[in-house]
Motif scaffolding. Structure first.
Motif, PDB file in Angstrom:
ATOM      1  N   GLU A 102     -34.010   1.178 -31.873  1.00  0.00           N
ATOM      2  CA  GLU A 102     -33.812   2.511 -31.327  1.00  0.00           C
ATOM      3  C   GLU A 102     -34.041   3.515 -32.458  1.00  0.00           C
ATOM      4  N   ALA A 103     -34.685   4.617 -32.130  1.00  0.00           N
ATOM      5  CA  ALA A 103     -34.831   5.732 -33.066  1.00  0.00           C
ATOM      6  C   ALA A 103     -33.666   6.688 -32.803  1.00  0.00           C
ATOM      7  N   VAL A 104     -32.876   6.948 -33.848  1.00  0.00           N
ATOM      8  CA  VAL A 104     -31.645   7.724 -33.687  1.00  0.00           C
ATOM      9  C   VAL A 104     -31.665   8.938 -34.610  1.00  0.00           C
ATOM     10  N   VAL A 105     -31.285  10.091 -34.053  1.00  0.00           N
ATOM     11  CA  VAL A 105     -31.138  11.336 -34.814  1.00  0.00           C
ATOM     12  C   VAL A 105     -29.767  11.904 -34.485  1.00  0.00           C
ATOM     13  N   ASP A 106     -28.990  12.156 -35.506  1.00  0.00           N
ATOM     14  CA  ASP A 106     -27.648  12.735 -35.336  1.00  0.00           C
ATOM     15  C   ASP A 106     -26.813  11.964 -34.311  1.00  0.00           C
ATOM     16  N   GLY A 107     -26.926  10.640 -34.349  1.00  0.00           N
ATOM     17  CA  GLY A 107     -26.142   9.798 -33.461  1.00  0.00           C
ATOM     18  C   GLY A 107     -26.679   9.664 -32.053  1.00  0.00           C
ATOM     19  N   ASN A 108     -27.809  10.316 -31.763  1.00  0.00           N
ATOM     20  CA  ASN A 108     -28.409  10.266 -30.427  1.00  0.00           C
ATOM     21  C   ASN A 108     -29.714   9.480 -30.454  1.00  0.00           C
ATOM     22  N   THR A 109     -29.857   8.551 -29.530  1.00  0.00           N
ATOM     23  CA  THR A 109     -31.104   7.794 -29.431  1.00  0.00           C
ATOM     24  C   THR A 109     -32.171   8.694 -28.818  1.00  0.00           C
ATOM     25  N   ILE A 110     -33.284   8.821 -29.537  1.00  0.00           N
ATOM     26  CA  ILE A 110     -34.379   9.676 -29.067  1.00  0.00           C
ATOM     27  C   ILE A 110     -35.615   8.872 -28.680  1.00  0.00           C
ATOM     28  N   GLY A 111     -35.568   7.563 -28.860  1.00  0.00           N
ATOM     29  CA  GLY A 111     -36.722   6.744 -28.525  1.00  0.00           C
ATOM     30  C   GLY A 111     -36.558   5.343 -29.064  1.00  0.00           C
ATOM     31  N   MET A 112     -37.687   4.627 -29.098  1.00  0.00           N
ATOM     32  CA  MET A 112     -37.649   3.234 -29.538  1.00  0.00           C
ATOM     33  C   MET A 112     -39.005   2.799 -30.070  1.00  0.00           C
ATOM     34  N   ILE A 113     -38.984   1.655 -30.770  1.00  0.00           N
ATOM     35  CA  ILE A 113     -40.207   0.989 -31.199  1.00  0.00           C
ATOM     36  C   ILE A 113     -39.993  -0.514 -31.028  1.00  0.00           C
ATOM     37  N   TRP A 114     -41.067  -1.187 -30.607  1.00  0.00           N
ATOM     38  CA  TRP A 114     -41.052  -2.643 -30.463  1.00  0.00           C
ATOM     39  C   TRP A 114     -42.305  -3.172 -31.147  1.00  0.00           C
TER      40      TRP A 114
END
Length: 91
Positions: free
Chosen positions: A62-74
Protein backbone atom coordinates in the motif's frame (compact mmCIF):
# COMPACT_ATOMS: atom_id res chain seq x y z
CA UNK A 1 4.90 8.64 0.93
CA UNK A 2 5.90 5.24 2.21
CA UNK A 3 5.13 1.69 1.14
CA UNK A 4 3.81 -0.79 3.68
CA UNK A 5 2.92 -4.47 3.20
CA UNK A 6 -0.65 -4.72 1.94
CA UNK A 7 -3.19 -5.64 4.59
CA UNK A 8 -5.78 -8.37 4.06
CA UNK A 9 -8.55 -5.78 4.31
CA UNK A 10 -7.05 -3.60 1.57
CA UNK A 11 -6.32 -6.68 -0.55
CA UNK A 12 -9.98 -7.71 -0.51
CA UNK A 13 -11.02 -4.22 -1.64
CA UNK A 14 -8.27 -4.07 -4.25
CA UNK A 15 -9.15 -7.51 -5.62
CA UNK A 16 -12.78 -6.58 -6.27
CA UNK A 17 -11.73 -3.55 -8.28
CA UNK A 18 -8.84 -5.30 -10.03
CA UNK A 19 -10.94 -8.25 -11.19
CA UNK A 20 -13.57 -5.95 -12.66
CA UNK A 21 -11.02 -3.75 -14.46
CA UNK A 22 -8.94 -6.67 -15.73
CA UNK A 23 -12.00 -8.46 -17.12
CA UNK A 24 -13.17 -5.28 -18.85
CA UNK A 25 -9.72 -4.69 -20.40
CA UNK A 26 -9.59 -8.22 -21.78
CA UNK A 27 -13.08 -7.93 -23.28
CA UNK A 28 -12.30 -4.53 -24.82
CA UNK A 29 -9.09 -5.92 -26.35
CA UNK A 30 -11.06 -8.79 -27.87
CA UNK A 31 -9.19 -11.44 -25.89
CA UNK A 32 -12.16 -12.72 -23.88
CA UNK A 33 -15.88 -12.98 -24.40
CA UNK A 34 -17.88 -10.87 -21.97
CA UNK A 35 -19.70 -13.89 -20.57
CA UNK A 36 -16.36 -15.55 -19.70
CA UNK A 37 -14.46 -12.50 -18.51
CA UNK A 38 -15.32 -12.54 -14.81
CA UNK A 39 -14.42 -16.22 -14.38
CA UNK A 40 -11.24 -15.83 -16.46
CA UNK A 41 -10.09 -12.83 -14.43
CA UNK A 42 -10.70 -14.67 -11.17
CA UNK A 43 -8.78 -17.70 -12.43
CA UNK A 44 -5.83 -15.51 -13.50
CA UNK A 45 -5.61 -13.79 -10.13
CA UNK A 46 -5.97 -17.06 -8.23
CA UNK A 47 -3.10 -18.50 -10.28
CA UNK A 48 -0.82 -15.53 -9.60
CA UNK A 49 -1.90 -14.91 -6.00
CA UNK A 50 -2.96 -18.31 -4.62
CA UNK A 51 -2.24 -17.20 -1.06
CA UNK A 52 -3.36 -13.59 -1.42
CA UNK A 53 -0.89 -11.13 0.09
CA UNK A 54 1.26 -14.06 1.25
CA UNK A 55 1.81 -15.52 -2.24
CA UNK A 56 5.45 -16.41 -2.76
CA UNK A 57 7.46 -14.22 -5.13
CA UNK A 58 4.67 -11.62 -5.25
CA UNK A 59 5.00 -8.29 -3.45
CA UNK A 60 1.93 -6.20 -2.68
CA UNK A 61 2.27 -2.85 -0.95
CA UNK A 62 0.00 0.00 0.00
CA UNK A 63 1.18 3.54 -0.72
CA UNK A 64 0.55 5.59 2.42
CA UNK A 65 0.70 9.36 3.01
CA UNK A 66 0.03 10.81 6.46
CA UNK A 67 -1.45 7.51 7.61
CA UNK A 68 -3.87 7.31 4.66
CA UNK A 69 -3.61 4.70 1.93
CA UNK A 70 -3.58 6.47 -1.42
CA UNK A 71 -2.88 3.52 -3.69
CA UNK A 72 -0.92 0.33 -4.18
CA UNK A 73 1.77 -1.46 -6.16
CA UNK A 74 2.08 -5.16 -6.99
CA UNK A 75 5.24 -6.60 -8.48
CA UNK A 76 6.91 -9.99 -8.77
CA UNK A 77 10.51 -11.07 -8.46
CA UNK A 78 11.92 -12.81 -11.51
CA UNK A 79 15.20 -14.45 -12.46
CA UNK A 80 18.44 -12.48 -12.84
CA UNK A 81 17.40 -9.81 -10.33
CA UNK A 82 14.58 -8.63 -12.58
CA UNK A 83 10.98 -7.99 -11.73
CA UNK A 84 7.60 -7.42 -13.30
CA UNK A 85 5.11 -4.76 -12.24
CA UNK A 86 1.59 -6.18 -12.38
CA UNK A 87 -0.36 -3.22 -11.11
CA UNK A 88 -0.07 0.32 -9.79
CA UNK A 89 -3.09 2.25 -8.57
CA UNK A 90 -3.21 5.76 -7.12
CA UNK A 91 -6.54 7.02 -5.79
Amino acid sequence: MKLIPMTEAYFRTYLQTALRLYAAEKVKAGNWREEDAEANAKESYEHLLPDGVDSGGQYLYEAVVDGNTIGMIWFAAQENSKGFIYDVLID
